[in-house]
Write a protein that holds these residues in place. Structure first.
Motif, PDB file in Angstrom:
ATOM      1  N   ILE A   8       0.857  -1.188   0.000  1.00 55.35           N
ATOM      2  CA  ILE A   8       0.000   0.000   0.000  1.00 55.35           C
ATOM      3  C   ILE A   8       0.891   1.235   0.000  1.00 55.35           C
ATOM      4  O   ILE A   8       1.826   1.340   0.801  1.00 55.35           O
ATOM      5  N   CYS A   9       0.603   2.145  -0.901  1.00 54.78           N
ATOM      6  CA  CYS A   9       1.354   3.399  -1.013  1.00 54.78           C
ATOM      7  C   CYS A   9       0.359   4.547  -1.053  1.00 54.78           C
ATOM      8  O   CYS A   9      -0.534   4.563  -1.912  1.00 54.78           O
ATOM      9  N   ILE A  10       0.492   5.485  -0.126  1.00 54.15           N
ATOM     10  CA  ILE A  10      -0.433   6.622  -0.063  1.00 54.15           C
ATOM     11  C   ILE A  10       0.343   7.938  -0.112  1.00 54.15           C
ATOM     12  O   ILE A  10       0.841   8.415   0.906  1.00 54.15           O
ATOM     13  N   PRO A  11       0.473   8.552  -1.286  1.00 56.22           N
ATOM     14  CA  PRO A  11       0.958   9.931  -1.346  1.00 56.22           C
ATOM     15  C   PRO A  11      -0.184  10.867  -0.926  1.00 56.22           C
ATOM     16  O   PRO A  11      -1.279  10.819  -1.485  1.00 56.22           O
ATOM     17  N   ASP A  12       0.073  11.698   0.049  1.00 56.45           N
ATOM     18  CA  ASP A  12      -0.959  12.533   0.658  1.00 56.45           C
ATOM     19  C   ASP A  12      -0.512  13.994   0.605  1.00 56.45           C
ATOM     20  O   ASP A  12       0.610  14.327   1.015  1.00 56.45           O
ATOM     21  N   ILE A  13      -1.383  14.864   0.110  1.00 54.41           N
ATOM     22  CA  ILE A  13      -1.049  16.287  -0.011  1.00 54.41           C
ATOM     23  C   ILE A  13      -1.180  16.956   1.355  1.00 54.41           C
ATOM     24  O   ILE A  13      -2.282  17.052   1.902  1.00 54.41           O
ATOM     25  N   SER A  14      -0.058  17.412   1.908  1.00 48.41           N
ATOM     26  CA  SER A  14      -0.108  18.124   3.190  1.00 48.41           C
ATOM     27  C   SER A  14      -0.482  19.574   2.935  1.00 48.41           C
ATOM     28  O   SER A  14      -0.244  20.123   1.861  1.00 48.41           O
ATOM     29  N   GLY A  15      -1.095  20.201   3.933  1.00 52.46           N
ATOM     30  CA  GLY A  15      -1.542  21.584   3.795  1.00 52.46           C
ATOM     31  C   GLY A  15      -2.843  21.726   3.029  1.00 52.46           C
ATOM     32  O   GLY A  15      -3.285  22.838   2.726  1.00 52.46           O
ATOM     33  N   GLU A 104       3.808  27.555  -1.014  1.00 52.91           N
ATOM     34  CA  GLU A 104       4.076  27.887   0.390  1.00 52.91           C
ATOM     35  C   GLU A 104       3.311  26.993   1.357  1.00 52.91           C
ATOM     36  O   GLU A 104       3.786  26.699   2.452  1.00 52.91           O
ATOM     37  N   VAL A 105       2.122  26.559   0.960  1.00 53.02           N
ATOM     38  CA  VAL A 105       1.253  25.800   1.863  1.00 53.02           C
ATOM     39  C   VAL A 105       1.258  24.303   1.556  1.00 53.02           C
ATOM     40  O   VAL A 105       1.284  23.468   2.453  1.00 53.02           O
ATOM     41  N   LEU A 106       1.247  23.956   0.283  1.00 60.21           N
ATOM     42  CA  LEU A 106       1.093  22.563  -0.108  1.00 60.21           C
ATOM     43  C   LEU A 106       2.415  21.805  -0.090  1.00 60.21           C
ATOM     44  O   LEU A 106       3.468  22.349  -0.401  1.00 60.21           O
ATOM     45  N   GLY A 107       2.343  20.537   0.256  1.00 58.05           N
ATOM     46  CA  GLY A 107       3.512  19.660   0.269  1.00 58.05           C
ATOM     47  C   GLY A 107       3.060  18.223   0.098  1.00 58.05           C
ATOM     48  O   GLY A 107       1.895  17.955  -0.201  1.00 58.05           O
ATOM     49  N   LEU A 108       3.978  17.279   0.308  1.00 54.44           N
ATOM     50  CA  LEU A 108       3.644  15.868   0.094  1.00 54.44           C
ATOM     51  C   LEU A 108       4.281  14.994   1.162  1.00 54.44           C
ATOM     52  O   LEU A 108       5.446  15.174   1.518  1.00 54.44           O
ATOM     53  N   LYS A 109       3.479  14.084   1.681  1.00 58.44           N
ATOM     54  CA  LYS A 109       4.002  13.021   2.539  1.00 58.44           C
ATOM     55  C   LYS A 109       3.561  11.697   1.928  1.00 58.44           C
ATOM     56  O   LYS A 109       2.528  11.636   1.247  1.00 58.44           O
ATOM     57  N   GLU A 149       6.559  17.117   5.565  1.00 61.56           N
ATOM     58  CA  GLU A 149       6.824  16.299   4.374  1.00 61.56           C
ATOM     59  C   GLU A 149       7.817  15.198   4.722  1.00 61.56           C
ATOM     60  O   GLU A 149       8.924  15.477   5.184  1.00 61.56           O
ATOM     61  N   TYR A 150       7.422  13.963   4.488  1.00 62.26           N
ATOM     62  CA  TYR A 150       8.269  12.842   4.857  1.00 62.26           C
ATOM     63  C   TYR A 150       7.837  11.586   4.107  1.00 62.26           C
ATOM     64  O   TYR A 150       6.739  11.506   3.548  1.00 62.26           O
ATOM     65  N   LEU A 151       8.732  10.631   4.092  1.00 62.02           N
ATOM     66  CA  LEU A 151       8.434   9.280   3.627  1.00 62.02           C
ATOM     67  C   LEU A 151       8.422   8.381   4.845  1.00 62.02           C
ATOM     68  O   LEU A 151       9.393   8.369   5.611  1.00 62.02           O
ATOM     69  N   LEU A 152       7.338   7.648   5.051  1.00 64.13           N
ATOM     70  CA  LEU A 152       7.195   6.745   6.195  1.00 64.13           C
ATOM     71  C   LEU A 152       7.164   5.308   5.701  1.00 64.13           C
ATOM     72  O   LEU A 152       6.407   4.974   4.784  1.00 64.13           O
ATOM     73  N   LEU A 153       7.983   4.467   6.312  1.00 68.47           N
ATOM     74  CA  LEU A 153       8.017   3.042   5.993  1.00 68.47           C
ATOM     75  C   LEU A 153       7.569   2.274   7.229  1.00 68.47           C
ATOM     76  O   LEU A 153       8.240   2.322   8.271  1.00 68.47           O
ATOM     77  N   SER A 154       6.469   1.589   7.118  1.00 71.12           N
ATOM     78  CA  SER A 154       5.948   0.853   8.272  1.00 71.12           C
ATOM     79  C   SER A 154       6.830  -0.348   8.585  1.00 71.12           C
ATOM     80  O   SER A 154       7.604  -0.832   7.744  1.00 71.12           O
ATOM     81  N   GLU A 155       6.690  -0.857   9.807  1.00 70.88           N
ATOM     82  CA  GLU A 155       7.425  -2.053  10.203  1.00 70.88           C
ATOM     83  C   GLU A 155       7.025  -3.238   9.327  1.00 70.88           C
ATOM     84  O   GLU A 155       7.858  -4.090   9.008  1.00 70.88           O
TER      85      GLU A 155
END
Length: 201
Positions: A8-15, A104-109, A149-155
């Motif tokens: 499962i991969c979820i790119p999510d727009i922050s802000g 300025e507001v939008l980003g990606l995690k 903004e970050y990349l998270l890898l679950s256990e």
């Protein structure tokens, strides 16, 4: 309902919420769909789209998994292409004074999770995912990471790839470990890395 091991991969727009509330509807209704389309068309490793969730895309993959390096490279590509699109949108809508808020507001995690028990069923023309691992992936969007903004890898993901040392997979920053406690699913461990330094490479 049959379950399958699933990435499962979820790119999510922050802000997203801030942007929607601080810009006019005409601008936001053009910018957000364009960014979501950009994410979808930046997929180069055969991930399938299950859902588009307002400010996020839910990708999944069953069967043979990509090598971890390729998966990380895909996430870097998502991020870099997202920022190219942000800058193009700011220029395209420069006559709108609120366009300065685009970069300025939008980003990606990005959340990456691998689970053994994900059920797939067809609803309309989409594949709908069910199961506890899908819940975990969505819960991981709400975590204790103090960066936008970050990349998270679950256990679950790192266990699947049986990686002894993740540090050599990342050449732009320091990978960190953390966990978050969630109601009903308990403690979830994960690694994460800041994506912002990629803008300087």
């Amino acid at each position: 309902m049959k379950t399958s091991p699933t990435l499962i991969c979820i790119p999510d727009i922050s802000g997203f919420t801030e942007f929607m509330s601080e810009t006019n509807f005409e601008l936001s209704s053009k910018v957000i769909p364009t960014l979501l389309n950009n994410i979808i068309y930046s997929n180069e490793i055969g991930l399938k789209v299950s859902e588009i969730e307002g400010d996020a895309v839910l990708f999944f993959k069953t069967g043979e998994m990509p090598p971890l390096n390729q998966l990380i490279d895909q996430c870097v590509f998502f991020y870099n292409e997202f920022y190219k699109q942000l800058n193009l949108l700011r220029e395209k809508h420069k006559d709108d004074e609120e366009s300065v808020l685009i970069p300025e507001v939008l980003g990606l995690k990005i959340i990456l999770h691998y689970g053994e028990e994900v059920a797939l069923t067809k609803v309309g023309n989409r594949i709908k995912l069910f199961g506890e691992d899908l819940i975990i992936a969505h819960r991981l969007l709400k975590n204790d990471i103090r960066m936008e903004e970050y990349l998270l890898l679950s256990e679950g993901l790192t266990n699947y790839y049986k990686v002894n040392s993740l540090d050599d997979k990342f050449d732009w920053g320091n990978l960190k470990q953390n966990f978050t406690e969630y109601d009903h699913v308990g403690k979830i461990n994960y690694h994460y890395i800041n994506l912002k330094p990629l803008q300087e490479i």
